[in-house]
Design a protein around this motif. Structure first.
Motif, PDB file in Angstrom:
ATOM      1  N   UNK A  71     -26.914  16.249  36.484  1.00 44.81           N
ATOM      2  CA  UNK A  71     -25.702  17.031  36.257  1.00 44.81           C
ATOM      3  C   UNK A  71     -24.495  16.129  36.030  1.00 44.81           C
ATOM      4  N   UNK A  72     -24.366  15.105  36.875  1.00 45.38           N
ATOM      5  CA  UNK A  72     -23.272  14.151  36.680  1.00 45.38           C
ATOM      6  C   UNK A  72     -23.423  13.428  35.355  1.00 45.38           C
ATOM      7  N   UNK A  73     -24.666  13.114  34.975  1.00 41.09           N
ATOM      8  CA  UNK A  73     -24.904  12.442  33.696  1.00 41.09           C
ATOM      9  C   UNK A  73     -24.513  13.351  32.533  1.00 41.09           C
ATOM     10  N   UNK A  74     -24.791  14.653  32.660  1.00 39.63           N
ATOM     11  CA  UNK A  74     -24.365  15.586  31.625  1.00 39.63           C
ATOM     12  C   UNK A  74     -22.854  15.616  31.476  1.00 39.63           C
ATOM     13  N   UNK A  75     -22.142  15.567  32.613  1.00 41.44           N
ATOM     14  CA  UNK A  75     -20.678  15.523  32.558  1.00 41.44           C
ATOM     15  C   UNK A  75     -20.195  14.230  31.917  1.00 41.44           C
ATOM     16  N   UNK A  76     -20.802  13.098  32.278  1.00 40.15           N
ATOM     17  CA  UNK A  76     -20.416  11.824  31.665  1.00 40.15           C
ATOM     18  C   UNK A  76     -20.615  11.861  30.154  1.00 40.15           C
ATOM     19  N   UNK A  77     -21.691  12.517  29.705  1.00 35.75           N
ATOM     20  CA  UNK A  77     -21.911  12.655  28.269  1.00 35.75           C
ATOM     21  C   UNK A  77     -20.836  13.485  27.607  1.00 35.75           C
ATOM     22  N   UNK A  78     -20.418  14.582  28.278  1.00 32.73           N
ATOM     23  CA  UNK A  78     -19.350  15.416  27.731  1.00 32.73           C
ATOM     24  C   UNK A  78     -18.066  14.615  27.553  1.00 32.73           C
ATOM     25  N   UNK A  79     -17.789  13.709  28.506  1.00 38.25           N
ATOM     26  CA  UNK A  79     -16.518  12.980  28.522  1.00 38.25           C
ATOM     27  C   UNK A  79     -16.563  11.720  27.667  1.00 38.25           C
ATOM     28  N   UNK A  80     -17.567  10.883  27.879  1.00 41.07           N
ATOM     29  CA  UNK A  80     -17.595   9.556  27.267  1.00 41.07           C
ATOM     30  C   UNK A  80     -18.517   9.458  26.043  1.00 41.07           C
ATOM     31  N   UNK A  81     -19.228  10.508  25.730  1.00 42.38           N
ATOM     32  CA  UNK A  81     -20.078  10.503  24.548  1.00 42.38           C
ATOM     33  C   UNK A  81     -21.543  10.629  24.909  1.00 42.38           C
ATOM     34  N   UNK A  84     -23.617   7.705  23.577  1.00 45.37           N
ATOM     35  CA  UNK A  84     -23.419   6.506  24.389  1.00 45.37           C
ATOM     36  C   UNK A  84     -24.241   6.563  25.666  1.00 45.37           C
ATOM     37  N   UNK A  85     -24.252   7.731  26.329  1.00 47.69           N
ATOM     38  CA  UNK A  85     -25.041   7.857  27.558  1.00 47.69           C
ATOM     39  C   UNK A  85     -26.531   7.728  27.271  1.00 47.69           C
ATOM     40  N   UNK A  86     -26.959   8.243  26.127  1.00 49.84           N
ATOM     41  CA  UNK A  86     -28.367   8.133  25.747  1.00 49.84           C
ATOM     42  C   UNK A  86     -28.748   6.669  25.548  1.00 49.84           C
ATOM     43  N   UNK A  87     -27.896   5.914  24.885  1.00 48.60           N
ATOM     44  CA  UNK A  87     -28.180   4.501  24.668  1.00 48.60           C
ATOM     45  C   UNK A  87     -28.246   3.730  25.987  1.00 48.60           C
ATOM     46  N   UNK A  88     -27.296   4.006  26.885  1.00 47.70           N
ATOM     47  CA  UNK A  88     -27.297   3.335  28.194  1.00 47.70           C
ATOM     48  C   UNK A  88     -28.558   3.712  28.970  1.00 47.70           C
ATOM     49  N   UNK A  89     -28.927   4.995  28.917  1.00 46.70           N
ATOM     50  CA  UNK A  89     -30.129   5.443  29.625  1.00 46.70           C
ATOM     51  C   UNK A  89     -31.381   4.763  29.121  1.00 46.70           C
ATOM     52  N   UNK A 200     -11.924  18.324  25.437  1.00 45.88           N
ATOM     53  CA  UNK A 200     -11.175  18.983  26.510  1.00 45.88           C
ATOM     54  C   UNK A 200     -11.762  18.718  27.890  1.00 45.88           C
ATOM     55  N   UNK A 201     -12.852  17.967  27.957  1.00 44.36           N
ATOM     56  CA  UNK A 201     -13.514  17.736  29.240  1.00 44.36           C
ATOM     57  C   UNK A 201     -12.682  16.824  30.127  1.00 44.36           C
ATOM     58  N   UNK A 202     -12.655  17.133  31.404  1.00 40.48           N
ATOM     59  CA  UNK A 202     -11.948  16.302  32.377  1.00 40.48           C
ATOM     60  C   UNK A 202     -12.769  15.051  32.680  1.00 40.48           C
TER      61      UNK A 202
END
Length: 530
Positions: A71-81, A84-89, A200-202
């Motif tokens: 869930x936190x990873x999904x939020x990080x994807x919404x915010x930072x891309x 990008x999160x897929x590549x880091x993962x 618009x994501x926080x």
């Protein structure tokens, strides 16, 4: 190299199918890692002299960390891309898997599997959330279908792949195989995928929600796993199970009152979304638990090696692939509820058929059960993902896909823990009853009952008697293990059947007979959220 960027005005990249291939490689690697470990458990147990509960922790550490962080990873994807999160993962999972292959001892294996789950948590919501912005609506069912087919084939064929790797190269190869897969996925994603964010994501991460949800999952799984050795009447185990309920309630309480929660509870105002989560949870509880039991049963009771045991579980993969596109077509014509309900029912019926092997082993019966349950999985996979991920508004895509994967991973881990606990409880009771019927004292009967689920104690008992007695005890152990596996699988099948019958009460339809649109149900004001 120039990185692909989002095309304005809802344009879609001509390289989107190549990007999807990379996303599918990433998702397939995650689900392969989820499923290929179980078939190596007997080999690891013998080689490292470790107990089944310890190896369950190695198996479930991956699911637990993924489910707790997704869930936190999904939020990080919404915010930072999300790209990008897929590549880091991919980088994290590939590197950690390679390192874990060379770490000695079960403790390093547990830690390594848990760290692999961190990479998986970054991968799963990103791969799903990238589909809606990258594909036009008419192509999304095909894209989701490809993703789900790869994911389910990875999970269904995981025991076969793990068995072949274990038999040919040793059990450590089930770890290092992820490194080349991660590199292939990373290359495709970097070249072809478009970046996607929610402007618009926080940037705030709900730490209290993250901690309470992770602790609730940990207490539940720890209680179910440790209870197999300590007993479920042990005060610590009871306390852990109660704590999981309290923490889950606290999580919901916090999420309702936080201005920027980990989960936007507006999602749960959608009947289709709730129905999809229930079906997905049951699907993963049953299939993960049954797959784990069967890999042990075929090796420990029937005497197959890891290669044969893995290959014997392949029939479900065939019907998953055959029925996957059919489920998408039915969903397009009749709505998603019908194929999902039918799929859950077929999963239950197939599991009940396979459970017959607990009393009368016949591979034709097992194969028939696997074919039926595979048909159910294939039938519901596309409607489930389309409802849970593509249904909510795009700004909630990361959270929705994260929640969908939470139910997948934690459902799978819970399924393994509970089905094994049921199996071991049945085995112990069966062994004690038989020992008492043979005239043994209560103390000796209890020792034999404990030996069924404790390999070290079993070895001590078998080494202290003559060969004829040892053979008789071993045969009795195998018989009660078969009965335990059959009854645990039977309960899992009943769970799926009951869930299929209950789904109409959760997933209601409108007057036209089709499921209500998730978009309309989700777009409510925060004050109206449950």
């Amino acid at each position: 190299m120039d990185r692909p960027t989002a095309v304005p005005n809802h344009g879609y990249s001509e390289h989107r199918w190549k990007a999807l291939a990379g996303m599918c490689v990433a998702a397939g690697m995650v689900w392969l890692s989820f499923a290929d470990f179980g078939v190596a458990v007997p080999t690891i147990s013998t080689e490292l002299s470790v107990s089944l509960p310890d190896l369950q922790w190695a198996n479930n550490a991956f699911s637990l960390s993924t489910g707790a962080l997704v869930l936190a990873a999904g939020r990080l994807g919404d915010v930072y891309g999300r790209k990008r999160m897929l590549e880091i993962g991919l980088l994290v999972m590939g590197a950690v898997s390679l390192a874990t292959a060379f770490v000695p001892g079960v403790t390093g294996m547990i830690v390594g599997r848990g760290a692999m789950g961190v990479g998986a948590a970054l991968i799963l919501p990103a791969t799903l959330a990238l589909i809606p912005p990258m594909f036009p609506p008419e192509e999304q069912p095909r894209a989701f279908g490809a993703w789900m087919a790869v994911a389910w084939v990875g999970q269904a064929a995981g025991p076969a792949v793990g068995g072949v790797l274990t038999g040919l190269f040793g059990w450590r190869s089930t770890f290092w195989i992820n490194a080349p897969l991660a590199l292939v996925g990373l290359w495709l994603v970097r070249r072809a995928a478009l970046e996607s964010t929610d402007p618009n994501a926080s940037r705030h991460i709900d730490i209290p929600g993250l901690l309470t949800s992770a602790l609730a999952a940990f207490c539940l799984l720890y209680g179910c796993t440790a209870g197999q050795e300590e007993g479920f009447t042990d005060p610590l185990i009871i306390g852990l199970l109660i704590a999981s309920v309290v923490l889950a309630a606290l999580f919901v309480y916090l999420e309702k009152r936080l201005s920027d929660p980990l989960i936007d509870l507006r999602l749960f105002s959608s009947r289709p979304f709730c129905g999809a989560l229930v079906a997905n949870s049951v699907m993963n509880i049953v299939f993960a638990g049954v797959s784990f039991l069967l890999t042990l049963y075929l090796q420990e009771v029937r005497g197959y090696g890891p290669v044969a045991a893995g290959l014997l579980l392949l029939p479900s993969t065939v019907t998953i692939l055959l029925f996957n596109p059919f489920g998408g077509r039915v969903s397009a014509r009749r709505g998603p509820r019908l194929p999902v309900m039918t799929g859950v029912l077929l999963l239950g019926v197939g599991t009940l058929v396979a459970a017959i092997i607990g009393r009368h082993y016949n591979y034709a019966i097992l194969a028939a059960g696997l074919l039926v349950l595979g048909a159910g999985l294939g039938l519901m996979s596309i409607p489930l993902s389309d409802t849970a991920v593509a249904g909510p508004p795009e700004e909630l895509a990361g959270t929705a896909s994260g929640m969908f994967k939470v139910t997948s991973m934690l459902g799978g881990a819970f399924g393994v823990a509970v089905t094994v606990a049921v199996e071991q409880a049945v085995e112990t009771n069966q062994a004690i009853d038989r020992a008492k019927a043979a005239g043994l004292s209560d103390a000796d009967a209890q020792q034999l009952g404990n030996a069924v689920t404790d390999s070290k104690l079993a070895d001590q008992i078998l080494s202290s008697v003559d060969q004829a007695t040892s053979d008789a005890i071993s045969a009795a152990f195998q018989e009660v293990e078969a009965i335990g596996a059959g009854r645990a699988m039977g309960l899992a099948g009943l769970l799926a059947v009951v869930a299929a019958l209950a789904l109409p009460l959760i997933w209601r339809t409108g007057k036209a007979g089709r499921a209500e649109p998730a978009e309309a149900a989700v777009k409510v004001s925060p004050t109206e959220a449950p």
